[in-house]
Design an enzyme around this catalytic site. Sequence first.
Site, short mmCIF file in Angstrom:
data_model
loop_
_atom_site.label_atom_id
_atom_site.label_comp_id
_atom_site.label_asym_id
_atom_site.label_seq_id
_atom_site.Cartn_x
_atom_site.Cartn_y
_atom_site.Cartn_z
N ARG A 87 -41.61 5.79 -7.78
CA ARG A 87 -40.93 6.77 -6.94
C ARG A 87 -41.25 8.21 -7.27
O ARG A 87 -41.51 9.02 -6.39
CB ARG A 87 -39.41 6.63 -7.03
CG ARG A 87 -38.83 5.59 -6.12
CD ARG A 87 -37.65 4.97 -6.78
NE ARG A 87 -38.11 4.30 -7.97
CZ ARG A 87 -38.58 3.05 -7.98
NH1 ARG A 87 -38.63 2.36 -6.90
NH2 ARG A 87 -39.02 2.50 -9.11
N THR A 88 -41.18 8.53 -8.55
CA THR A 88 -41.30 9.94 -8.90
C THR A 88 -42.67 10.48 -8.49
O THR A 88 -42.77 11.52 -7.83
CB THR A 88 -41.05 10.14 -10.41
OG1 THR A 88 -39.79 9.55 -10.73
CG2 THR A 88 -41.03 11.62 -10.76
N LYS A 112 -59.23 10.43 -26.22
CA LYS A 112 -60.22 10.96 -27.17
C LYS A 112 -59.58 11.84 -28.23
O LYS A 112 -60.26 12.42 -29.07
CB LYS A 112 -61.27 11.78 -26.41
CG LYS A 112 -61.98 11.00 -25.33
CD LYS A 112 -62.99 11.90 -24.63
CE LYS A 112 -63.62 11.19 -23.44
NZ LYS A 112 -64.38 12.11 -22.60
N ARG A 170 -45.20 13.68 -16.49
CA ARG A 170 -44.36 12.66 -17.12
C ARG A 170 -45.01 12.27 -18.44
O ARG A 170 -46.21 11.98 -18.48
CB ARG A 170 -44.20 11.43 -16.22
CG ARG A 170 -43.56 10.26 -16.98
CD ARG A 170 -43.11 9.16 -16.07
NE ARG A 170 -41.95 9.57 -15.30
CZ ARG A 170 -41.27 8.74 -14.51
NH1 ARG A 170 -41.64 7.48 -14.40
NH2 ARG A 170 -40.22 9.17 -13.84
N HIS A 179 -34.76 14.04 -17.07
CA HIS A 179 -35.47 13.79 -15.81
C HIS A 179 -34.74 14.64 -14.75
O HIS A 179 -34.01 14.12 -13.91
CB HIS A 179 -35.39 12.29 -15.49
CG HIS A 179 -36.32 11.82 -14.42
ND1 HIS A 179 -36.98 12.67 -13.56
CD2 HIS A 179 -36.68 10.56 -14.05
CE1 HIS A 179 -37.71 11.96 -12.73
NE2 HIS A 179 -37.55 10.68 -13.01
C1 NCD Z 1 -36.41 6.28 -14.23
C2 NCD Z 1 -37.28 6.93 -15.25
O1 NCD Z 1 -38.49 6.80 -15.25
O2 NCD Z 1 -36.70 7.64 -16.04
N1 NCD Z 1 -36.97 6.08 -13.00
C3 NCD Z 1 -37.15 7.10 -12.11
O3 NCD Z 1 -37.90 8.01 -12.33
N2 NCD Z 1 -36.45 7.08 -10.97
C4 NCD Z 1 -35.54 5.20 -14.74
C5 NCD Z 1 -36.11 4.04 -15.51
O4 NCD Z 1 -37.27 4.00 -15.88
O5 NCD Z 1 -35.33 3.11 -15.75
#
Ligand code: NCD
Length: 310
Positions: A59-60, A89, A110, A138
């Site tokens: 999703r993100t 590397k 991320r 997040h």
């Molecule tokens: C979450 C995350 O990656 O922190 N998902 C998200 O981005 N909607 C939650 C998870 O991984 O459980």
Amino acid sequence: MNFLPLKHIITVRQFLRRELAERVFDLADRFRSAETRKRLPSLLKRKLMASVFYEPSTRTRFSFEAAMLRLGGEVISTESAAHFSSAIKGESLEDTIRVIGGYADVIVLRHYEKGAAAKAAGVSPVPVINAGDGSGEHPTQALLDLYTIKKEFGRIDDFTITMTGDLRYGRTVHSLIQLLSLCKKVKVVLVSPKELKLPQEYKTFLNARGLPFSETERLDDVLPHVDVLYVTRIQKERFASPRLFEKVKDAFVIDKKVAAKLSKKAIIMHPFPRVNEISPEVDQDPRARYFQQARNGLYVRMALLKLLLA
Ligand code: NCD
């Protein structure tokens, strides 16, 4: 009201209440209705977003990329930076970010390390958006969560929220709970096995901001009184001990029987991905809002990109 320009999005602590209401959520609403009418403006033409993901995501990453493309922008992307970028590397995150910042206008990052986004922002020539830093935060997820609550209840005040699952490692919980400190008359109930309780640093923050919360291991007792049931996945990948994970992995499962104890007006949310913690049979329940919640991410991320770039 004039707000300081948004430079990076690293933590929800950087947001003011009025800023949420007047900038982010209003703008998300505008994009939502423009999209429904198939009239999205090409506001981000000739802007380039780099999505740099060292941890898995559906999703993100897709919603950020869709948001960028639908507003006329462009995207470069690595979905598996830990394996396919020069990190393998031995390149430092700082070097990677400095270099990508020379190509793109915004970086969505991320990373598996708590604090990575702040570190990246410290050296990046362009805005950095924290799309999850290990068990840290997040922030954009929390913004879309609160936006969803606003859409459902017509307000961001005066409700009770129960958060269940992995409160220790779950970064969506860490961000949302801090963001709730901007809301009025909100009560938080934290439900988790004792091994997965919310870390002290967030409790200290809630106490300092005067946000009332209580902790329990018994979900059944609180269900009839909640407006929002916020369910999260147990973060398997963050456990040092597989034995501990096995012990707690199915601590709370929301099935039809559990959902029946919720009030009629309650809503069920989940940042996704879900594993076992909500049975698919609950998806038909009119109170299940997690798919709509995921969709709202598109509009909130459009708003954030516009605020950072246009
Ligand atoms: C979450 C995350 O990656 O922190 N998902 C998200 O981005 N909607 C939650 C998870 O991984 O459980």
